[in-house]
Design an enzyme around this catalytic site. Sequence first.
Site, PDB file in Angstrom:
ATOM      1  N   LYS A 107      15.266   6.079  -5.917  1.00 53.52           N
ATOM      2  CA  LYS A 107      14.408   6.967  -5.120  1.00 53.52           C
ATOM      3  C   LYS A 107      14.751   8.427  -5.376  1.00 53.52           C
ATOM      4  O   LYS A 107      13.870   9.277  -5.436  1.00 53.52           O
ATOM      5  CB  LYS A 107      14.538   6.641  -3.627  1.00 53.52           C
ATOM      6  CG  LYS A 107      13.873   5.327  -3.257  1.00 53.52           C
ATOM      7  CD  LYS A 107      13.832   5.146  -1.743  1.00 53.52           C
ATOM      8  CE  LYS A 107      13.110   3.864  -1.370  1.00 53.52           C
ATOM      9  NZ  LYS A 107      13.155   3.604   0.081  1.00 53.52           N
ATOM     10  N   LYS A 116       5.706  -6.828  -6.800  1.00 54.87           N
ATOM     11  CA  LYS A 116       5.681  -7.304  -5.417  1.00 54.87           C
ATOM     12  C   LYS A 116       4.555  -6.594  -4.638  1.00 54.87           C
ATOM     13  O   LYS A 116       4.341  -5.402  -4.837  1.00 54.87           O
ATOM     14  CB  LYS A 116       7.041  -6.930  -4.817  1.00 54.87           C
ATOM     15  CG  LYS A 116       7.419  -7.614  -3.561  1.00 54.87           C
ATOM     16  CD  LYS A 116       8.793  -7.134  -3.116  1.00 54.87           C
ATOM     17  CE  LYS A 116       8.711  -5.848  -2.345  1.00 54.87           C
ATOM     18  NZ  LYS A 116       9.503  -5.757  -1.137  1.00 54.87           N
ATOM     19  N   LYS A 124       4.178  -1.984   0.596  1.00 51.94           N
ATOM     20  CA  LYS A 124       3.606  -0.931   1.429  1.00 51.94           C
ATOM     21  C   LYS A 124       3.354   0.321   0.611  1.00 51.94           C
ATOM     22  O   LYS A 124       2.523   1.132   0.949  1.00 51.94           O
ATOM     23  CB  LYS A 124       4.582  -0.575   2.561  1.00 51.94           C
ATOM     24  CG  LYS A 124       4.575  -1.570   3.686  1.00 51.94           C
ATOM     25  CD  LYS A 124       5.362  -1.031   4.861  1.00 51.94           C
ATOM     26  CE  LYS A 124       6.803  -1.376   4.728  1.00 51.94           C
ATOM     27  NZ  LYS A 124       7.726  -0.717   5.579  1.00 51.94           N
TER      28      LYS A 124
HETATM   29  P1  ADP Z   1       7.675  -3.010   1.414  1.00 54.40           P
HETATM   30  O1  ADP Z   1       8.374  -3.525   0.184  1.00 54.40           O
HETATM   31  O2  ADP Z   1       6.249  -3.382   1.450  1.00 54.40           O
HETATM   32  O3  ADP Z   1       7.942  -1.552   1.666  1.00 54.40           O
HETATM   33  P2  ADP Z   1       9.760  -3.567   3.246  1.00 54.40           P
HETATM   34  O4  ADP Z   1      10.739  -3.319   2.155  1.00 54.40           O
HETATM   35  O5  ADP Z   1       9.670  -2.620   4.382  1.00 54.40           O
HETATM   36  O6  ADP Z   1       8.310  -3.767   2.623  1.00 54.40           O
HETATM   37  O7  ADP Z   1      10.025  -5.030   3.781  1.00 54.40           O
HETATM   38  C1  ADP Z   1       9.916  -5.433   5.114  1.00 54.40           C
HETATM   39  C2  ADP Z   1      10.121  -6.939   5.126  1.00 54.40           C
HETATM   40  O8  ADP Z   1       9.014  -7.612   4.493  1.00 54.40           O
HETATM   41  C3  ADP Z   1      11.372  -7.394   4.381  1.00 54.40           C
HETATM   42  O9  ADP Z   1      11.997  -8.398   5.140  1.00 54.40           O
HETATM   43  C4  ADP Z   1      10.861  -7.954   3.075  1.00 54.40           C
HETATM   44  O10 ADP Z   1      11.665  -9.005   2.602  1.00 54.40           O
HETATM   45  C5  ADP Z   1       9.465  -8.456   3.437  1.00 54.40           C
HETATM   46  N1  ADP Z   1       8.547  -8.284   2.298  1.00 54.40           N
HETATM   47  C6  ADP Z   1       8.112  -7.108   1.803  1.00 54.40           C
HETATM   48  N2  ADP Z   1       7.277  -7.310   0.770  1.00 54.40           N
HETATM   49  C7  ADP Z   1       7.180  -8.644   0.596  1.00 54.40           C
HETATM   50  C8  ADP Z   1       6.456  -9.484  -0.314  1.00 54.40           C
HETATM   51  N3  ADP Z   1       5.636  -8.977  -1.229  1.00 54.40           N
HETATM   52  N4  ADP Z   1       6.598 -10.822  -0.211  1.00 54.40           N
HETATM   53  C9  ADP Z   1       7.399 -11.331   0.725  1.00 54.40           C
HETATM   54  N5  ADP Z   1       8.110 -10.612   1.612  1.00 54.40           N
HETATM   55  C10 ADP Z   1       8.007  -9.280   1.566  1.00 54.40           C
END
Ligand code: ADP
Length: 326
Positions: free
Chosen positions: A111, A192, A195
Amino acid sequence: MPRRLTGFTPSGDLHLGNYIGAIAPIVAGQGTTDTVVFISDLHALTLEHDPSDVRRRTLEFATLLLAAGADPGTCLFLVQSHVPEHTELHYLLECTTGYGEAQRMIQFKEKAGRQRQVRMSLLTYPILMAADILLYDTDEVPVGEDQTQHVELARDLAQRFNTRYGPTFTVPRAVNPPVAARIMDLTAPGDKMSKSAASPTGTLRLLDEPDVLRRKVMRAVTDAGSDVVYDPERKPGVANLLAILAACTHEDPNVLAKRFDRYAELKAAVADAVVATLAPIRDRYLRLSGDPDHVRAALRTGAERARELAGRKVRQAKSAIGLLPG
Ligand code: ADP
Ligand code: TRP
């Protein structure tokens, strides 16, 4: 009962990956695990942010978690900044962390490398995350791979503090969600669903209208050929659609694959299943968001309960580390 803790940072929009990977397991585990769920609003301040967005999303995330079935009567449900003990313990843990140790965090390097101005809090954020975890004597932290190193840091800090100053913290461990729970971007199945995705068309947001969800699924990238088989290596796009369908219907993706002859049929079934899963959550969200005071009251009660636990832990840590009791 083991205590499990999960945080959601109010940046970006919650999506189906968050639901399947994190929210649904929390809701399912509510009877059998002692759960702490919180909105990590302080973490949203580590990167360039808009104050009104963070405030709006904090309430939105809390409302969505309730709409998805989080029960504030069963779990501890709070906003991080409402419990000042998080930042109080953060400082004590900063005094337990080496500078090099913080700098080595992979996510920090990634980051920080992408920005011209790096906030100091981006460097220390894994230490705040350790405080989040250790404050509640957490046993298990369900996180994706990208957060595993931070949970390792929390473990190291707990062990170091306990060794140097006497037994104070439960040593937590990361539990990884099952591989099938990793939902990929619909337009880029190598990435993946996130967000922070560059394009919103590959992300199924929890608050997308049913028509929008359908359209996104129907336009999902598929693979060469026309056979519907579950092969994440060779057919990542189709495998992702099958994984989504499997998660929404609680079935096996290999078994599901046999039911479809064409991609279009699979997509139609996935669109139906996603809408059946998310539309009721959106409806409940819309109802609950008409009464934000109800959500705020749940958060207030959660913070009060959390402060009792957290206050005791901070007093214990302050005394162990050498501060004069007040
Ligand atoms: P993002 O990657 O979208 O910013 P976060 O890192 O805030 O999401 O993750 C919040 C929760 O959601 C975590 O517990 C993470 O393991 C789960 N999570 C995020 N993206 C995915 C995904 N594509 N598939 C499954 N679980 C996810
Ligand atoms: N950093 C996590 C994320 O962005 C959210 C989070 C904050 C968290 N504190 C935590 C997750 C403690 C687990 C435990 O996804």
